[in-house]
Motif scaffolding. Structure first.
Motif, PDB file in Angstrom:
ATOM      1  N   THR A 179      27.479 -46.420   4.495  1.00  0.00           N
ATOM      2  CA  THR A 179      28.006 -47.054   3.288  1.00  0.00           C
ATOM      3  C   THR A 179      29.003 -48.153   3.655  1.00  0.00           C
ATOM      4  OG1 THR A 179      27.656 -45.077   1.960  1.00  0.00           O
ATOM      5  CG2 THR A 179      29.296 -46.621   1.150  1.00  0.00           C
ATOM      6  N   GLN A 220      25.511 -45.377  -4.192  1.00  0.00           N
ATOM      7  CA  GLN A 220      25.424 -43.926  -4.155  1.00  0.00           C
ATOM      8  C   GLN A 220      26.003 -43.378  -5.472  1.00  0.00           C
ATOM      9  OE1 GLN A 220      27.333 -42.945  -0.503  1.00  0.00           O
ATOM     10  NE2 GLN A 220      26.245 -41.021  -0.233  1.00  0.00           N
ATOM     11  N   ASP A 247      22.138 -47.979  -1.612  1.00  0.00           N
ATOM     12  CA  ASP A 247      22.790 -46.857  -0.942  1.00  0.00           C
ATOM     13  C   ASP A 247      22.265 -45.550  -1.532  1.00  0.00           C
ATOM     14  OD1 ASP A 247      24.431 -45.168   0.429  1.00  0.00           O
ATOM     15  OD2 ASP A 247      26.295 -46.205  -0.091  1.00  0.00           O
TER      16      ASP A 247
HETATM   17 MG   LIG Z   1      27.470 -43.150   2.157  1.00  0.00          MG
END
Ligand SMILES: [Mg+2]
Ligand SMILES: Nc1ncnc2c1ncn2[C@@H]1O[C@H](COP(=O)(O)OP(=O)(O)OP(=O)(O)O)[C@@H](O)[C@H]1O
Length: 368
Positions: free
Chosen positions: A43, A88, A164
């Motif tokens: 990330t 995410q 992500d």
């Molecule tokens: Mg991550």
């Protein structure tokens, strides 16, 4: 369209080095996967490309344009990088309908209304959201919300997509479908895509190439075939493939055999030729579960690479039987065909297809 280049990029937080000296080139139009375990820096890498984090050191290029270089005081903010992101943890506008959420990036860019309508419906169809266009985010399940976030990202055609773990909230069946759809869509659009996941199956099935990361360090970059068949070290070898590759620690003998204490195995002449310098050293032999056969059903006969062990656990998956076999101190996992008569608690004779084996130095780096 544009490729993305990271050159010796570092990211240090207070006392964590999240990304260590990463150099990575993503080609124009390529689908690149960043793969690695939780906390390895995926990330953080994506956020630096997006412009949400500034690297501590190094350069980032999008196309020919330098977008980050702390030494030269270059930092292009996210809105000027022409990227679209799916996070995410995504955020939708709670007061807007699904339709308006997806349409939002086009409205911002003053795209004509009928064009917006056409594209929203196209994206909604693709993501299975057609029936939900009038709903508000709070009226959706987690997976549906995630698809809306995905729709909002793919509705326009930026230079780069950054994703992500966009499929992590979907159920298993939908994830498989979306994997294929997303890959097809990316090829159609031809937009350079950097896709973060810790799921190696997702990586293998979607990526043109995979960048494997561990503790902030890039381990290997290659096509799915390359990282699977020619892993550069034990980390990559063990991370990709289910059940994971077996590792056996042993000593290489002068005659081209390897001594594992309870048993010996013989390398092929070609394998021994490459590894001669390591005679007398402790090495790790790696072999995948599918390259180990039940001797009764084995397509190959190889006395010197046959071992006898005890089946400790058998998992019957219907189309295969996974057996965990102990041989003294060692253990081996093999995936056997359903016809195998292996039984928990019984002895089993296994043939190792040594041609498919890998050999690693003590450092973990591959010899072959
Ligand atoms: Mg991550
Ligand atoms: N803002 C921050 N401040 C301090 N440490 C951070 C910060 N962001 C990330 N880290 C640390 O940097 C490392 C890499 O984090 P990152 O979020 O990039 O991992 P990841 O590979 O995306 O993991 P996951 O699969 O769990 O999402 C971790 O050790 C994390 O705790």
């Amino acid at each position: 369209m544009a490729g993305v280049r990271l050159i010796n990029v570092w990211k240090e937080f207070d006392n964590v080095v999240a990304v260590k000296n990463m150099t990575l080139e993503v080609k124009d139009g390529e689908f690149m996967i960043l793969l690695g375990p939780s906390g390895c820096g995926k990330t953080t890498t994506l956020r630096m490309i997006a412009g949400l984090e500034e690297p501590t050191r190094g350069q980032i290029y999008i196309g020919d344009r330098l977008v980050a270089d702390p030494e030269k005081d270059v930092f292009v903010p996210p809105k000027d990088r022409d990227i679209a992101m799916v996070f995410q943890s995504y955020a939708l506008y709670p007061h807007m309908t699904v339709y308006d959420n997806i349409a939002f990036p086009l409205k911002l860019r003053k795209v004509p209304k009928n064009e917006i309508d056409r594209r929203v419906r196209e994206v909604a169809e693709l993501l299975g959201l057609t029936e939900l266009l009038k709903r508000k985010p709070r009226e959706l399940s987690g997976g549906q919300r995630q698809r809306v976030a995905l729709g909002r990202a793919i509705i326009r055609k930026p230079q780069v997509f950054l994703m992500d773990e966009p499929l992590s909230n979907l159920d298993a069946k939908l994830r498989v479908k979306m994997r294929a759809e997303l890959k097809k869509l990316q090829k159609q659009l031809g937009v350079t895509t950097i896709y973060v996941t810790h799921d190696q199956v997702e990586a293998m099935t979607m990526g043109d190439r995979i960048a494997v990361i561990n503790i902030g360090v890039l381990q290997q970059v290659g096509t799915p075939e390359e990282v699977y068949n020619k892993p550069s070290n034990t980390f990559v070898a063990g991370f990709i493939g289910t059940p994971p590759m077996n590792f056996l620690k042993g000593t290489l003998l002068e005659d081209g055999r390897m001594d594992f204490g309870e048993f010996l195995l013989r390398l092929t002449p070609d394998q021994f030729e490459i590894s001669k310098d390591y005679v007398g050293k402790t090495l790790t032999l790696g072999i995948r579960p599918e390259d180990i056969y039940d001797a009764e059903l084995s397509p190959i006969q190889d006395e010197e690479n046959t071992v006898v062990g005890r089946v400790e656990i058998l998992e019957n998956l219907g189309n295969e039987k996974i057996v965990h076999v102990s041989i003294g101190e060692h253990s081996l996992t093999a995936s056997l065909p359903p016809e195998s008569k292996a039984r928990e608690g019984s002895k089993i004779k296994l043939v190792l297809n040594i041609r498919k084996a890998h050999l690693f130095r003590e450092s973990g780096d591959a010899i072959f």
